[in-house]
Write a protein that holds these residues in place. Structure first.
Motif, PDB file in Angstrom:
ATOM      1  N   GLN A 104      -2.576  10.588  -5.307  1.00  0.00           N
ATOM      2  CA  GLN A 104      -3.387   9.626  -4.668  1.00  0.00           C
ATOM      3  C   GLN A 104      -3.037   8.042  -4.454  1.00  0.00           C
ATOM      4  O   GLN A 104      -3.703   7.202  -4.018  1.00  0.00           O
ATOM      5  CB  GLN A 104      -4.825   9.591  -5.690  1.00  0.00           C
ATOM      6  CG  GLN A 104      -5.710  10.950  -5.468  1.00  0.00           C
ATOM      7  CD  GLN A 104      -7.105  10.571  -5.768  1.00  0.00           C
ATOM      8  OE1 GLN A 104      -7.982  10.772  -4.862  1.00  0.00           O
ATOM      9  NE2 GLN A 104      -7.427  10.464  -7.254  1.00  0.00           N
ATOM     10  N   ASP A 105      -1.888   7.998  -5.254  1.00  0.00           N
ATOM     11  CA  ASP A 105      -1.307   6.490  -4.986  1.00  0.00           C
ATOM     12  C   ASP A 105      -0.754   6.057  -3.675  1.00  0.00           C
ATOM     13  O   ASP A 105      -0.735   5.036  -3.333  1.00  0.00           O
ATOM     14  CB  ASP A 105       0.089   6.597  -6.099  1.00  0.00           C
ATOM     15  CG  ASP A 105      -0.500   6.414  -7.687  1.00  0.00           C
ATOM     16  OD1 ASP A 105      -1.483   6.213  -7.861  1.00  0.00           O
ATOM     17  OD2 ASP A 105       0.597   6.459  -8.315  1.00  0.00           O
ATOM     18  N   LEU A 106      -0.711   7.149  -2.986  1.00  0.00           N
ATOM     19  CA  LEU A 106      -0.574   6.824  -1.510  1.00  0.00           C
ATOM     20  C   LEU A 106      -1.810   6.080  -0.883  1.00  0.00           C
ATOM     21  O   LEU A 106      -1.554   5.091  -0.012  1.00  0.00           O
ATOM     22  CB  LEU A 106      -0.412   7.931  -0.518  1.00  0.00           C
ATOM     23  CG  LEU A 106       0.762   8.885  -0.635  1.00  0.00           C
ATOM     24  CD1 LEU A 106       0.329  10.297  -0.039  1.00  0.00           C
ATOM     25  CD2 LEU A 106       1.926   8.461  -0.035  1.00  0.00           C
ATOM     26  N   ASP A 107      -2.905   5.906  -1.437  1.00  0.00           N
ATOM     27  CA  ASP A 107      -4.008   5.173  -1.123  1.00  0.00           C
ATOM     28  C   ASP A 107      -4.171   3.625  -1.875  1.00  0.00           C
ATOM     29  O   ASP A 107      -4.933   3.004  -1.745  1.00  0.00           O
ATOM     30  CB  ASP A 107      -5.253   5.856  -1.220  1.00  0.00           C
ATOM     31  CG  ASP A 107      -5.592   6.884  -0.276  1.00  0.00           C
ATOM     32  OD1 ASP A 107      -4.887   6.996   0.757  1.00  0.00           O
ATOM     33  OD2 ASP A 107      -6.015   7.950  -0.608  1.00  0.00           O
TER      34      ASP A 107
ATOM     35  N   LYS B 189       0.613  -1.119  -0.217  1.00  0.00           N
ATOM     36  CA  LYS B 189       0.066   0.078   0.091  1.00  0.00           C
ATOM     37  C   LYS B 189       1.001   1.361  -0.077  1.00  0.00           C
ATOM     38  O   LYS B 189       1.834   1.631   0.811  1.00  0.00           O
ATOM     39  CB  LYS B 189      -0.946   0.123   1.169  1.00  0.00           C
ATOM     40  CG  LYS B 189      -1.846   1.409   1.075  1.00  0.00           C
ATOM     41  CD  LYS B 189      -2.821   1.279   2.393  1.00  0.00           C
ATOM     42  CE  LYS B 189      -3.785   2.577   2.275  1.00  0.00           C
ATOM     43  NZ  LYS B 189      -4.727   2.686   3.366  1.00  0.00           N
ATOM     44  N   GLY B 190       0.611   2.041  -1.152  1.00  0.00           N
ATOM     45  CA  GLY B 190       1.322   3.283  -0.955  1.00  0.00           C
ATOM     46  C   GLY B 190       2.672   3.343  -1.533  1.00  0.00           C
ATOM     47  O   GLY B 190       3.527   4.677  -1.504  1.00  0.00           O
ATOM     48  N   ASN B 191       3.354   2.104  -1.728  1.00  0.00           N
ATOM     49  CA  ASN B 191       4.596   2.405  -2.084  1.00  0.00           C
ATOM     50  C   ASN B 191       4.662   2.549  -3.737  1.00  0.00           C
ATOM     51  O   ASN B 191       3.853   2.664  -4.357  1.00  0.00           O
ATOM     52  CB  ASN B 191       5.378   1.080  -1.805  1.00  0.00           C
ATOM     53  CG  ASN B 191       5.334  -0.199  -2.674  1.00  0.00           C
ATOM     54  OD1 ASN B 191       4.497  -0.106  -3.506  1.00  0.00           O
ATOM     55  ND2 ASN B 191       5.933  -1.018  -2.419  1.00  0.00           N
TER      56      ASN B 191
ATOM     57  N   ARG C 156       5.535  10.924  -7.283  1.00  0.00           N
ATOM     58  CA  ARG C 156       4.518  11.797  -6.602  1.00  0.00           C
ATOM     59  C   ARG C 156       4.220  13.339  -7.438  1.00  0.00           C
ATOM     60  O   ARG C 156       3.258  13.758  -7.323  1.00  0.00           O
ATOM     61  CB  ARG C 156       4.564  12.093  -5.127  1.00  0.00           C
ATOM     62  CG  ARG C 156       4.641  10.806  -4.408  1.00  0.00           C
ATOM     63  CD  ARG C 156       3.450  10.079  -4.485  1.00  0.00           C
ATOM     64  NE  ARG C 156       3.406   8.769  -3.617  1.00  0.00           N
ATOM     65  CZ  ARG C 156       3.112   7.619  -3.635  1.00  0.00           C
ATOM     66  NH1 ARG C 156       2.731   7.542  -4.943  1.00  0.00           N
ATOM     67  NH2 ARG C 156       3.497   6.839  -2.790  1.00  0.00           N
TER      68      ARG C 156
ATOM     69  N   ASP D  98      -3.687   0.090  -2.820  1.00  0.00           N
ATOM     70  CA  ASP D  98      -3.526  -1.055  -2.045  1.00  0.00           C
ATOM     71  C   ASP D  98      -3.671  -2.455  -2.922  1.00  0.00           C
ATOM     72  O   ASP D  98      -4.773  -2.412  -3.307  1.00  0.00           O
ATOM     73  CB  ASP D  98      -4.416  -1.089  -0.708  1.00  0.00           C
ATOM     74  CG  ASP D  98      -4.133  -2.244  -0.032  1.00  0.00           C
ATOM     75  OD1 ASP D  98      -3.466  -3.189  -0.208  1.00  0.00           O
ATOM     76  OD2 ASP D  98      -4.816  -2.346   1.295  1.00  0.00           O
TER      77      ASP D  98
END
Length: 366
Positions: A254-257, A210-212, A361, A259
């Protein structure tokens, strides 16, 4: 020579086709039921040598962009070379974009700035701040990976076998399958992208979490009544045509979310829709949300080279850009012509300490 290629994405198809053109007996094995169903199906498909570092990696990508053109990608339909516009609207982004354009110019890569009127002639329906600094990269392109794979497989006598999951590869040229069977070849070339590390533990890949850096969202819209014909990157959303009037979009922050083990959050989809609509000025419907799981070696650079006496591995985050050039150069090396420009990308580098790749990012980073 008998060669087994593992993986039927853009890199596997290019390597297989180039080996077959040289008269070798090539079989491609893939776990999916059809070609280009893995990472190649969930990519933004931007073909570029833009924000690639160090310089040898930038040159490799720039040469690969030219190889797409040399192979007739525009006529074949897999390549749309309409360039790339990048809009910077805050001081930090302006500074980064200015430095990158200057660096690329010094490297002989086409990069320049456009005024708002010139940019509006290229993308008349795009809504951006009037004071944006606009970078223009006229030779960049976007790619339809499925069409590239089809063109490669149609260009040479390659045997394709789908629905075969590989569980192990041994140094003697043996490939072990999930059904208990075993195949052998004079050379086995692994082109399995993010799955590379499961067969070759000596190759360190960023495992999707998640988020990587190995995961990210893509949105495909329903047909939108606007003119957009090239890659556009901005602080809020990246866009490109997806065919049939649809658009493909990224929102990197939004890629932090993202999963790989969970559903796509509703707020991500809604934010995507709002940002796309804000850029094109009309209501937008999202037809599909995709979660991409990227092929990403631990230090961000490609992995290319021998693994054992009869094995070879190819994995890269920039696979869509690099595929046609890697197909040619890997085929040469597998058949005895050592490629000096692959020296920075050998699998043996993972024995030492490596910097961990940072997630993309910001605009222009991917």
């Amino acid at each position: 020579m008998r060669v087994i290629v593992l993986g039927l994405g853009v890199v596997g198809a290019a390597v297989a086709a180039n080996l077959a053109r040289r008269g070798h007996a090539v079989t491609v094995l893939d776990a999916a039921e059809a070609p280009a169903r893995g990472t190649s199906s969930t990519t933004f498909g931007w073909v570029n040598g833009n924000n690639k570092q160090p310089p040898h990696y930038q040159r490799l990508n720039a040469d690969a962009l030219r190889e797409h053109v040399r192979l007739g990608g525009e006529d074949a339909g897999w390549l749309v070379r309409n360039g790339h516009l990048e809009y910077a609207t805050d001081d930090d982004h302006r500074s980064r974009l200015t430095a990158r354009v200057e660096r690329l110019r010094e490297a002989g890569y086409r990069a320049e700035f456009l005024g708002p009127e010139e940019a509006a002639e290229l993308e008349p329906d795009l809504r951006v701040a009037p004071d944006a600094l606009i970078g223009w990269f006229p030779e960049e392109a976007h790619c339809f990976p499925e069409l590239f794979v089809a063109a490669m497989l149609g260009s040479a006598p390659v045997t394709v076998e789908t629905g075969h999951r590989v569980t192990a590869v041994t140094g003697d040229g043996a490939v072990h399958l999930a059904d208990g069977s075993r195949r052998t070849a004079d050379q086995v070339v692994t082109c399995l992208g993010r799955h590379t590390g499961s067969l070759h533990p000596e190759v360190r890949m960023v495992e999707p979490e998640k988020g990587n850096a190995a995961v990210g969202f893509l949105a495909r819209t329903a047909p939108v009544p606007v003119r957009l014909s090239r890659v556009v990157t901005t602080a809020s959303v990246n866009l490109r045509p997806a065919g049939g009037g649809s658009l493909l979009a990224q929102t990197l922050d939004q890629d932090l979310d993202a999963d790989p083990d969970g559903p796509i959050p509703e707020h991500v989809t809604e934010t995507m829709r709002e940002r796309i609509a804000g850029r094109v000025g009309v209501p937008v419907r999202i037809d599909a949300m995709l979660l991409g799981q990227r092929s990403l070696p631990a230090d961000g650079l490609p992995v290319i080279g021998p693994v054992g006496p009869r094995g070879y591995v190819v994995a890269s985050h920039s696979a869509v850009t690099l595929a046609p050039l890697l197909g040619e150069l890997v085929a040469r090396e597998v058949t005895g012509e050592e490629q000096e420009r692959f020296a920075p990308y050998r699998p043996g580098r993972f024995a030492g300490e490596l910097a961990t790749v940072r997630p993309a990012r910001l605009p222009g980073e991917q």
